[in-house]
Design a protein around this motif. Structure first.
Motif, PDB file in Angstrom:
ATOM      1  N   ASN A  62       4.864  -2.087  13.011  1.00  6.88           N
ATOM      2  CA  ASN A  62       4.046  -3.216  13.465  1.00  6.88           C
ATOM      3  C   ASN A  62       2.599  -3.146  13.007  1.00  6.88           C
ATOM      4  N   ILE A  63       2.002  -1.947  13.022  1.00  6.23           N
ATOM      5  CA  ILE A  63       0.575  -1.867  12.693  1.00  6.23           C
ATOM      6  C   ILE A  63       0.292  -2.267  11.252  1.00  6.23           C
ATOM      7  N   TYR A  64       1.291  -2.221  10.375  1.00 11.01           N
ATOM      8  CA  TYR A  64       1.091  -2.597   8.973  1.00 11.01           C
ATOM      9  C   TYR A  64       1.654  -3.974   8.639  1.00 11.01           C
ATOM     10  N   ARG A  65       2.563  -4.483   9.453  1.00 12.71           N
ATOM     11  CA  ARG A  65       3.316  -5.690   9.098  1.00 12.71           C
ATOM     12  C   ARG A  65       2.417  -6.870   8.749  1.00 12.71           C
ATOM     13  N   SER A  66       1.352  -7.094   9.526  1.00  7.82           N
ATOM     14  CA  SER A  66       0.490  -8.265   9.277  1.00  7.82           C
ATOM     15  C   SER A  66      -0.530  -8.012   8.169  1.00  7.82           C
ATOM     16  N   ARG A  67      -0.732  -6.752   7.780  1.00  7.60           N
ATOM     17  CA  ARG A  67      -1.749  -6.420   6.774  1.00  7.60           C
ATOM     18  C   ARG A  67      -1.182  -6.137   5.392  1.00  7.60           C
ATOM     19  N   ALA A  68       0.134  -5.965   5.293  1.00  3.21           N
ATOM     20  CA  ALA A  68       0.726  -5.526   4.027  1.00  3.21           C
ATOM     21  C   ALA A  68       1.454  -6.661   3.322  1.00  3.21           C
ATOM     22  N   ASN A  69       1.375  -6.632   2.001  1.00  3.44           N
ATOM     23  CA  ASN A  69       2.057  -7.608   1.166  1.00  3.44           C
ATOM     24  C   ASN A  69       2.497  -6.891  -0.109  1.00  3.44           C
ATOM     25  N   VAL A  70       3.642  -7.261  -0.645  1.00  6.98           N
ATOM     26  CA  VAL A  70       4.139  -6.648  -1.873  1.00  6.98           C
ATOM     27  C   VAL A  70       4.454  -7.737  -2.879  1.00  6.98           C
ATOM     28  N   THR A  71       4.037  -7.526  -4.123  1.00  5.78           N
ATOM     29  CA  THR A  71       4.405  -8.420  -5.214  1.00  5.78           C
ATOM     30  C   THR A  71       5.183  -7.605  -6.243  1.00  5.78           C
ATOM     31  N   MET A  72       6.124  -8.278  -6.899  1.00  2.00           N
ATOM     32  CA  MET A  72       6.906  -7.626  -7.941  1.00  2.00           C
ATOM     33  C   MET A  72       6.710  -8.367  -9.253  1.00  2.00           C
ATOM     34  N   HIS A  73       6.331  -7.624 -10.265  1.00  3.56           N
ATOM     35  CA  HIS A  73       6.193  -8.150 -11.620  1.00  3.56           C
ATOM     36  C   HIS A  73       7.167  -7.355 -12.477  1.00  3.56           C
ATOM     37  N   LYS A  74       7.213  -7.638 -13.744  1.00  2.00           N
ATOM     38  CA  LYS A  74       8.107  -6.892 -14.631  1.00  2.00           C
ATOM     39  C   LYS A  74       7.695  -5.413 -14.646  1.00  2.00           C
ATOM     40  N   ASN A  75       8.593  -4.547 -14.201  1.00  2.00           N
ATOM     41  CA  ASN A  75       8.374  -3.096 -14.167  1.00  2.00           C
ATOM     42  C   ASN A  75       7.185  -2.653 -13.321  1.00  2.00           C
ATOM     43  N   LEU A  76       6.796  -3.474 -12.324  1.00  2.00           N
ATOM     44  CA  LEU A  76       5.665  -3.126 -11.472  1.00  2.00           C
ATOM     45  C   LEU A  76       5.876  -3.686 -10.071  1.00  2.00           C
ATOM     46  N   VAL A  77       5.764  -2.811  -9.078  1.00  2.00           N
ATOM     47  CA  VAL A  77       5.789  -3.227  -7.681  1.00  2.00           C
ATOM     48  C   VAL A  77       4.416  -2.876  -7.113  1.00  2.00           C
ATOM     49  N   CYS A  78       3.708  -3.885  -6.565  1.00  2.20           N
ATOM     50  CA  CYS A  78       2.348  -3.686  -6.056  1.00  2.20           C
ATOM     51  C   CYS A  78       2.307  -3.856  -4.547  1.00  2.20           C
ATOM     52  N   LEU A  79       1.732  -2.887  -3.877  1.00  2.12           N
ATOM     53  CA  LEU A  79       1.476  -2.983  -2.440  1.00  2.12           C
ATOM     54  C   LEU A  79       0.007  -3.352  -2.260  1.00  2.12           C
ATOM     55  N   TYR A  80      -0.247  -4.360  -1.436  1.00  4.24           N
ATOM     56  CA  TYR A  80      -1.608  -4.737  -1.051  1.00  4.24           C
ATOM     57  C   TYR A  80      -1.744  -4.492   0.439  1.00  4.24           C
ATOM     58  N   LEU A  81      -2.721  -3.673   0.828  1.00  6.70           N
ATOM     59  CA  LEU A  81      -2.981  -3.404   2.244  1.00  6.70           C
ATOM     60  C   LEU A  81      -4.374  -3.930   2.567  1.00  6.70           C
ATOM     61  N   GLN A  82      -4.419  -4.976   3.400  1.00  6.61           N
ATOM     62  CA  GLN A  82      -5.686  -5.633   3.731  1.00  6.61           C
ATOM     63  C   GLN A  82      -6.527  -4.765   4.662  1.00  6.61           C
ATOM     64  N   SER A  83      -7.847  -4.952   4.569  1.00  7.27           N
ATOM     65  CA  SER A  83      -8.821  -4.282   5.447  1.00  7.27           C
ATOM     66  C   SER A  83      -8.598  -2.777   5.484  1.00  7.27           C
ATOM     67  N   PHE A  84      -8.568  -2.160   4.309  1.00  7.23           N
ATOM     68  CA  PHE A  84      -8.344  -0.720   4.180  1.00  7.23           C
ATOM     69  C   PHE A  84      -9.530   0.053   4.747  1.00  7.23           C
ATOM     70  N   THR A  85      -9.254   1.007   5.633  1.00  2.00           N
ATOM     71  CA  THR A  85     -10.309   1.851   6.214  1.00  2.00           C
ATOM     72  C   THR A  85      -9.911   3.320   6.076  1.00  2.00           C
ATOM     73  N   THR A  86     -10.815   4.207   6.485  1.00  3.00           N
ATOM     74  CA  THR A  86     -10.521   5.643   6.399  1.00  3.00           C
ATOM     75  C   THR A  86      -9.325   6.025   7.282  1.00  3.00           C
ATOM     76  N   SER A  87      -9.030   5.232   8.318  1.00  2.00           N
ATOM     77  CA  SER A  87      -7.857   5.543   9.154  1.00  2.00           C
ATOM     78  C   SER A  87      -6.548   5.277   8.406  1.00  2.00           C
ATOM     79  N   ASP A  88      -6.630   4.588   7.249  1.00  2.00           N
ATOM     80  CA  ASP A  88      -5.447   4.326   6.423  1.00  2.00           C
ATOM     81  C   ASP A  88      -5.273   5.380   5.327  1.00  2.00           C
ATOM     82  N   GLU A  89      -6.125   6.398   5.323  1.00  2.00           N
ATOM     83  CA  GLU A  89      -6.014   7.450   4.321  1.00  2.00           C
ATOM     84  C   GLU A  89      -4.768   8.299   4.582  1.00  2.00           C
ATOM     85  N   GLY A  90      -4.202   8.828   3.509  1.00  2.00           N
ATOM     86  CA  GLY A  90      -3.028   9.687   3.642  1.00  2.00           C
ATOM     87  C   GLY A  90      -2.279   9.779   2.330  1.00  2.00           C
ATOM     88  N   ILE A  91      -1.060  10.239   2.402  1.00  2.00           N
ATOM     89  CA  ILE A  91      -0.211  10.348   1.214  1.00  2.00           C
ATOM     90  C   ILE A  91       0.691   9.114   1.173  1.00  2.00           C
TER      91      ILE A  91
END
Length: 151
Positions: A62-91
């Motif tokens: 839930n905490i990511y559902r409203s902030r995350a979006n994924v687009t797919m292009h040829k040979n590329l999957v992109c994740l967009y995470l809105q309002s990125f902060t230091t609390s979103d840091e990690g692996i």
């Protein structure tokens, strides 16, 4: 008895992350050797726990559902995470699987720290998805202007 041969249908070639304004963009580039539908999962590991950000394999948290979006292009999957902060840091992890690929999922991860992120190149997706001929045609007026100034 027939022997089933398993071949990797896709292979993750590169995983990179950059800042696009206040948003995080994670690019998962892969080589696809099949037309089979591709499933994906982007997740983050922090405090020794895996959190699903966006996925076609399992349910996003839930905490990511409203902030995350994924687009797919040829040979590329992109994740967009809105309002990125230091609390979103990690692996961050990208996991890909092609339908009917019995060799298992392809997984690649990257450590994301806000202060160490580069800004995304503005034209990278434009160049990747636009033919070189079109780019050349679009730049002709600019080249003519430079030529005119040098006279």
């Amino acid at each position: 008895l027939p022997v089933l041969q398993a071949a990797h249908c896709q292979m993750i070639k590169d995983l990179s992350a950059c800042l696009l304004g206040q948003n995080l963009r994670v690019d998962c580039r892969y080589e696809n050797k099949t037309d089979n539908p591709l499933t994906y999962e982007f997740s983050i590991t922090k405090d020794n726990r895996k959190h699903v950000i966006h996925s076609t394999i399992s349910v996003s948290e839930n905490i990511y559902r409203s902030r995350a979006n994924v687009t797919m292009h040829k040979n590329l999957v992109c994740l967009y995470l809105q309002s990125f902060t230091t609390s979103d840091e990690g692996i961050y992890m990208c996991e890909l699987k092609a339908t009917n690929d019995y060799t298992g999922n392809q997984i690649r991860n990257i450590t994301v720290i806000k202060d160490k992120l580069e800004k995304c190149a503005g034209f990278s997706l434009l160049i990747q998805n636009t033919s070189w001929l079109l780019l050349l045609l679009l730049s002709l007026p600019l080249l003519q202007a430079v030529d005119f100034v040098s006279l």
